[in-house]
Write a protein that holds these residues in place. Structure first.
Motif, PDB file in Angstrom:
ATOM      1  N   PHE A 598       0.816  -1.212   0.000  1.00  0.00           N
ATOM      2  CA  PHE A 598       0.000   0.000   0.000  1.00  0.00           C
ATOM      3  C   PHE A 598       0.857   1.272   0.000  1.00  0.00           C
ATOM      4  N   ASP A 599       2.074   1.171  -0.430  1.00  0.00           N
ATOM      5  CA  ASP A 599       2.945   2.348  -0.497  1.00  0.00           C
ATOM      6  C   ASP A 599       2.296   3.439  -1.356  1.00  0.00           C
ATOM      7  N   ASP A 600       2.461   4.690  -0.908  1.00  0.00           N
ATOM      8  CA  ASP A 600       1.941   5.824  -1.675  1.00  0.00           C
ATOM      9  C   ASP A 600       0.447   5.645  -1.963  1.00  0.00           C
ATOM     10  N   PHE A 601      -0.268   5.178  -0.966  1.00  0.00           N
ATOM     11  CA  PHE A 601      -1.667   4.772  -1.099  1.00  0.00           C
ATOM     12  C   PHE A 601      -2.540   5.889  -1.662  1.00  0.00           C
ATOM     13  N   ASN A 602      -2.459   7.071  -1.084  1.00  0.00           N
ATOM     14  CA  ASN A 602      -3.364   8.141  -1.475  1.00  0.00           C
ATOM     15  C   ASN A 602      -3.214   8.551  -2.941  1.00  0.00           C
ATOM     16  N   ARG A 604      -1.818   6.551  -5.450  1.00  0.00           N
ATOM     17  CA  ARG A 604      -2.075   5.429  -6.355  1.00  0.00           C
ATOM     18  C   ARG A 604      -3.555   5.076  -6.440  1.00  0.00           C
ATOM     19  N   VAL A 605      -4.283   5.232  -5.326  1.00  0.00           N
ATOM     20  CA  VAL A 605      -5.693   4.856  -5.346  1.00  0.00           C
ATOM     21  C   VAL A 605      -6.531   5.840  -6.158  1.00  0.00           C
ATOM     22  N   ARG A 606      -5.984   7.027  -6.411  1.00  0.00           N
ATOM     23  CA  ARG A 606      -6.695   8.026  -7.198  1.00  0.00           C
ATOM     24  C   ARG A 606      -6.418   7.902  -8.704  1.00  0.00           C
ATOM     25  N   ARG A 607      -5.596   6.955  -9.084  1.00  0.00           N
ATOM     26  CA  ARG A 607      -5.414   6.701 -10.509  1.00  0.00           C
ATOM     27  C   ARG A 607      -6.713   6.151 -11.089  1.00  0.00           C
ATOM     28  N   PRO A 608      -6.933   6.325 -12.376  1.00  0.00           N
ATOM     29  CA  PRO A 608      -8.073   5.641 -13.005  1.00  0.00           C
ATOM     30  C   PRO A 608      -7.977   4.140 -12.751  1.00  0.00           C
ATOM     31  N   LEU A 609      -9.041   3.561 -12.221  1.00  0.00           N
ATOM     32  CA  LEU A 609      -9.133   2.134 -11.898  1.00  0.00           C
ATOM     33  C   LEU A 609      -8.292   1.720 -10.694  1.00  0.00           C
ATOM     34  N   GLY A 610      -7.593   2.693 -10.039  1.00  0.00           N
ATOM     35  CA  GLY A 610      -6.848   2.372  -8.833  1.00  0.00           C
ATOM     36  C   GLY A 610      -5.542   1.648  -9.116  1.00  0.00           C
ATOM     37  N   PHE A 611      -5.179   0.685  -8.256  1.00  0.00           N
ATOM     38  CA  PHE A 611      -3.918  -0.030  -8.411  1.00  0.00           C
ATOM     39  C   PHE A 611      -4.092  -1.474  -7.964  1.00  0.00           C
ATOM     40  N   ARG A 612      -3.182  -2.314  -8.423  1.00  0.00           N
ATOM     41  CA  ARG A 612      -3.216  -3.726  -8.045  1.00  0.00           C
ATOM     42  C   ARG A 612      -2.143  -3.989  -6.994  1.00  0.00           C
ATOM     43  N   ILE A 613      -2.514  -4.686  -5.934  1.00  0.00           N
ATOM     44  CA  ILE A 613      -1.574  -5.022  -4.879  1.00  0.00           C
ATOM     45  C   ILE A 613      -0.561  -6.025  -5.424  1.00  0.00           C
ATOM     46  N   HIS A 614       0.694  -5.737  -5.185  1.00  0.00           N
ATOM     47  CA  HIS A 614       1.763  -6.607  -5.675  1.00  0.00           C
ATOM     48  C   HIS A 614       1.646  -7.997  -5.067  1.00  0.00           C
ATOM     49  N   GLN A 615       1.773  -9.017  -5.927  1.00  0.00           N
ATOM     50  CA  GLN A 615       1.733 -10.398  -5.472  1.00  0.00           C
ATOM     51  C   GLN A 615       2.955 -11.137  -5.989  1.00  0.00           C
ATOM     52  N   PRO A 616       3.883 -11.488  -5.125  1.00  0.00           N
ATOM     53  CA  PRO A 616       5.091 -12.175  -5.583  1.00  0.00           C
ATOM     54  C   PRO A 616       4.807 -13.458  -6.358  1.00  0.00           C
ATOM     55  N   ALA A 617       3.776 -14.217  -5.954  1.00  0.00           N
ATOM     56  CA  ALA A 617       3.497 -15.491  -6.635  1.00  0.00           C
ATOM     57  C   ALA A 617       3.166 -15.281  -8.108  1.00  0.00           C
ATOM     58  N   ARG A 618       2.630 -14.123  -8.433  1.00  0.00           N
ATOM     59  CA  ARG A 618       2.330 -13.827  -9.832  1.00  0.00           C
ATOM     60  C   ARG A 618       3.626 -13.745 -10.650  1.00  0.00           C
ATOM     61  N   GLU A 619       4.707 -13.440  -9.977  1.00  0.00           N
ATOM     62  CA  GLU A 619       6.012 -13.355 -10.640  1.00  0.00           C
ATOM     63  C   GLU A 619       6.859 -14.595 -10.355  1.00  0.00           C
ATOM     64  N   ARG A 620       6.193 -15.643  -9.902  1.00  0.00           N
ATOM     65  CA  ARG A 620       6.849 -16.917  -9.594  1.00  0.00           C
ATOM     66  C   ARG A 620       7.866 -16.782  -8.464  1.00  0.00           C
ATOM     67  N   VAL A 621       7.556 -15.891  -7.541  1.00  0.00           N
ATOM     68  CA  VAL A 621       8.310 -15.794  -6.289  1.00  0.00           C
ATOM     69  C   VAL A 621       7.385 -16.332  -5.205  1.00  0.00           C
ATOM     70  N   PHE A 622       7.723 -17.489  -4.663  1.00  0.00           N
ATOM     71  CA  PHE A 622       6.818 -18.194  -3.752  1.00  0.00           C
ATOM     72  C   PHE A 622       7.336 -18.072  -2.319  1.00  0.00           C
ATOM     73  N   LEU A 623       6.553 -17.360  -1.492  1.00  0.00           N
ATOM     74  CA  LEU A 623       6.968 -17.087  -0.111  1.00  0.00           C
ATOM     75  C   LEU A 623       6.549 -18.231   0.807  1.00  0.00           C
ATOM     76  N   THR A 624       7.014 -19.428   0.455  1.00  0.00           N
ATOM     77  CA  THR A 624       6.794 -20.628   1.255  1.00  0.00           C
ATOM     78  C   THR A 624       8.103 -20.999   1.952  1.00  0.00           C
ATOM     79  N   PRO A 625       8.057 -21.897   2.924  1.00  0.00           N
ATOM     80  CA  PRO A 625       9.310 -22.272   3.602  1.00  0.00           C
ATOM     81  C   PRO A 625      10.398 -22.777   2.650  1.00  0.00           C
TER      82      PRO A 625
END
Length: 764
Positions: A598-602, A604-625
């Motif tokens: 949620f960095d720079d929330f105010n 980024r949320v005012r952009r058209p359509l807002g913003f997507r929360i970063h998800q490491p798994a989408r980039e094949r970075v898996f935060l598992t043990p």
């Protein structure tokens, strides 16, 4: 008299007939028009339609969490969304005169439709035991009452703070802040009853509790698999995605015990040419009907077929992906090999040849999305089933690339945002560390109570104060009688609501009704007109701004109500509660420091359509043990009942949103004038000597052997597998025992209730 009461009295006969028309289309348009006329909202409803889900100054639909269109669509709406908004924008009002005229005992005899149909709550009310009525109370006195109750507790864990899925991100953050400053993690929510299994499964498999795809991926997929979803009623805007996918040549497989209208064809209302031509677009290329709870076996069969094909086809599985990004593949392969086709067919209720059809579609597709809803999660083995989905995706590297991945269908507009922004009875230590650093207090570390354990704790006297932030807890929860007794055993119950509902009547020794602004209404604070944010089912965060004058000058926003309770309960708190309410940007500034992504929330949320929360798994970075995507290798559960009982799933009708019932009709299942019904397989009915619309008695047997019953429901034949039955919630929630919850997810087993159905016993 409501339609429900008329049907029961015989004045309006129930009807059942196969539904043969496309989903949405003119049926939806006609239903919306009739609803707007009935609610006298033709003008305001039409204005709302033009502002709902719009990126520039619009408000977010308070219905489902399907993502907003990203291409400038001006009618990104659906039938149920319009009804939901119109229901909120009603001109009817419930104030002091109404409560003066009716005791709580009298109102308990009213139907749930009639309660909500009285209109919007207009002022805070307090229960008066002597008169058995709700009386007006000032906001200051109401907050003081909450503050006294919370300060007098021997232990902060004697309070529990529930939320439904419509609370904004900003309200959510303040709500969890209140609970944790008080000293408790008792933050049950509707996810505990819906998608808890999804979150736990995805966290274990790929290191995130959310799906990885976005709406653009839906437009790029070669194959879509939709498990346990009634899209036409529960996520109607998905119909657009399905129709567009079919026209692109995407293979679409629906897997559900009941073949729903959305799994056949649709006419999307905003496609005006298709509407004018009455031209329907198919929404599936294959429909499979597993028995209730048989999805995991079907998924295991698809994986088994894929692995068998890999012996001769080197491209059947993605060996490079498996070696580079996954852990546990060998064990998964072994468990698939050890599971016989005979077992898979027996447990799934689907023939091998049909499972192979689905597997062939999956194998031929380069990019596949698998989507699912509560049909998979509300079972003992819900976590294992969702992990089986991830197994299947991993076998072909269908994660972390365009047009592929897991995509849970969230059923309420901000339920995912609630969890993201802190509503979690099992908070992550890293989140608590940041909260402590930024907000300057030491939050509790012990896990709190979820929904089921809150109900148990209310009954035992361990929870004395219950706060419900939206929703209708008394009806949404399982084991209705036990939930009622728990609420009534509290010293204080507080319900923050827009409309009158059952939870206001099933209350503690002291009770407050605190009326709040709706999503459609303007929120004026000292800093000016405010907006709130929500997160959709695909991790997009965007603003929502109301368009309508509030139903009453006495209404407060949810952040203002939370802050008022917090200041009364925590008079020495260093949190700037009043400043937060004056300007929600200040809440977002703090959230930006606490919440991951949620960095720079105010800004980024005012952009058209807002913003997507970063998800490491989408980039094949898996935060598992292991740092890799984890295969599971669970054994198949036995989902068949050996004693001739049926497995019953609770479902929603089409003309319903969660516990809110708009009418006693279920258009897409061909039902009219009836809710107290049970859908059954024809052969199961014949074996029991039951005819269409015959009254039946339904008795459930819990894990502990205790029984619960419903008498006089009407049996309706339906295309559902043998041994299975279904009926509407909340009426059937009484059958699900409080102790019947998943040991994997703690979710109530609302889709797996063991019942006997017999002809009704004649009255003496």
């Amino acid at each position: 008299m409501t339609a429900h009461e008329e049907a029961r009295s015989g004045r309006k006969a129930p009807k059942s007939s196969p539904y043969r028309h496309p989903a949405a289309g003119w049926g939806a348009a006609k239903s919306v028009a009739e609803f707007l006329v009935r609610e006298r909202s033709l003008v305001s409803g039409t204005r709302a339609i033009q502002r709902m889900n719009h990126e520039n100054g619009g408000f977010d639909c308070p219905g489902c969490a399907w993502p907003d269109d990203r291409k400038g669509l001006h009618l990104d709406i659906c039938e149920n969304g319009i009804k939901h908004v119109t229901w909120e924008m009603t001109r009817k009002r419930v104030g002091r005169d109404f409560f003066a005229a009716h005791t709580v005992t009298e109102l308990m005899e009213w139907s749930d439709f009639d309660l909500e149909n009285q209109g919007r709550l207009t002022e805070p009310m307090v229960y008066d035991q002597a008169s058995d009525r709700y009386l007006p109370i000032t906001w200051d006195d109401a907050f003081a009452m909450v503050g006294r109750a919370l300060r007098s507790l021997d232990d902060p864990d004697q309070a529990s703070f529930y939320t439904s899925g419509r609370l904004s991100n900003e309200g959510t953050f303040l709500y969890q802040l209140l609970a944790r400053e008080l000293g408790t993690n008792n933050l049950p929510d509707c996810s505990n009853m819906c998608h808890e299994a999804s979150g736990r499964a995805l966290q274990a498999s790929i290191g995130t509790g959310k799906g990885t795809v976005d709406v653009n991926d839906w437009q790029a997929a070669d194959a879509l698999f939709v498990f346990g979803v009634n899209a036409a009623s529960n996520a109607p805007r998905m119909l657009t995605a399905l129709a567009e996918a079919y026209r692109r040549g995407t293979q679409i497989v629906h897997i559900n015990p009941m073949v729903e209208a959305a799994a056949r064809d649709t006419i999307v209302p905003h496609e005006f040419v298709e509407m004018a031509r009455f031209h329907a677009t198919p929404t599936s290329t294959l429909n499979l009907q597993p028995r209730i709870g048989g999805d995991m076996a079907l998924l295991r069969g698809m994986a088994k077929a894929l692995l068998e094909a890999s012996r001769t086809d080197p491209d059947a599985v993605d060996r490079e992906f498996l070696g580079r990004y996954t852990h546990g593949y060998a064990a998964c392969r072994q468990v698939c090999e050890d599971t016989s086709w005979e077992t898979i067919e027996h447990q799934s209720g689907v023939a091998k040849r049909d499972i192979l059809k689905a597997a062939d579609i999956y194998r031929a597709a380069d990019r596949t999305i698998i989507s699912w809803c509560l049909g998979l999660t509300q079972h003992e083995h819900g976590v294992d089933t969702v992990r089986e989905i991830v197994n299947l995706l991993l076998l072909r590297g269908n994660i972390g690339r365009e047009g592929a991945g897991p995509s849970p269908v969230r059923g309420h507009s901000n339920v995912q945002g609630n969890r993201t922004c802190g509503i979690d009875h099992r908070p992550a230590p890293a989140f608590l560390d940041r909260l402590q650093e930024v907000c300057g207090f030491a939050p509790p570390r012990a896990h709190g109570l979820d929904t089921v354990r809150t109900i148990e704790a209310m009954n035992s006297g361990r929870v004395k104060v219950f706060v419900g932030m939206g929703g209708n807890f008394a009806l949404a929860a399982p084991d209705t009688a036990y939930t009622y007794s728990g609420l009534r055993n509290c010293d204080l119950t507080v319900q923050v609501s827009t409309k009158l509902n059952r939870s206001h009547l099933v209350h503690g020794r002291q009770a407050l009704i605190l009326p709040c602004l709706g999503r459609t209404e303007k929120d004026h604070q000292r800093g000016g007109l405010q907006s709130v944010s929500v997160e959709d089912a695909m991790s997009m965060v965007h603003l929502s701004k109301g368009m309508k004058r509030p139903a009453s000058t006495e209404l407060k926003s949810e952040p203002a109500i939370i802050a008022g309770m917090a200041r009364a309960a925590l008079p020495d708190s260093a949190t700037p509660w009043e400043a937060y309410v004056d300007d929600y940007d200040r809440i977002r500034d703090t959230m930006a420091q606490v919440l991951e992504g949620f960095d720079d929330f105010n800004r980024r949320v005012r952009r058209p359509l807002g913003f997507r929360i970063h998800q490491p798994a989408r980039e094949r970075v898996f935060l598992t043990p292991s740092g890799r995507a984890e295969f599971s290798h669970a054994g198949l559960p036995d989902v068949l009942n050996a004693d001739g009982t049926l497995t019953l799933a609770t479902i929603r009708s089409h003309d319903q949103w969660n516990t809110t019932v708009y009418s006693d009709n279920d258009r897409y299942r061909g039902i009219k004038n009836l809710r107290t019904l049970v859908f059954m397989n024809d052969e199961d009915m014949r074996e029991r000597g039951i005819g269409t619309f015959d009254p039946v008695d339904i008795v459930s047997t819990a894990k502990d052997g205790s029984k619960r019953r419903l008498d006089g429901f009407l049996a309706v034949p339906y295309d559902i597998p043998p041994g299975c039955a279904a009926g509407y919630m909340p009426e059937m929630n009484v059958l699900c025992a409080i102790g019947d919850y998943s040991t994997q997810s703690d979710q109530p087993l609302m889709k797996h209730v063991k019942v006997t159905v017999t002809p009704a016993t004649p009255a003496p």
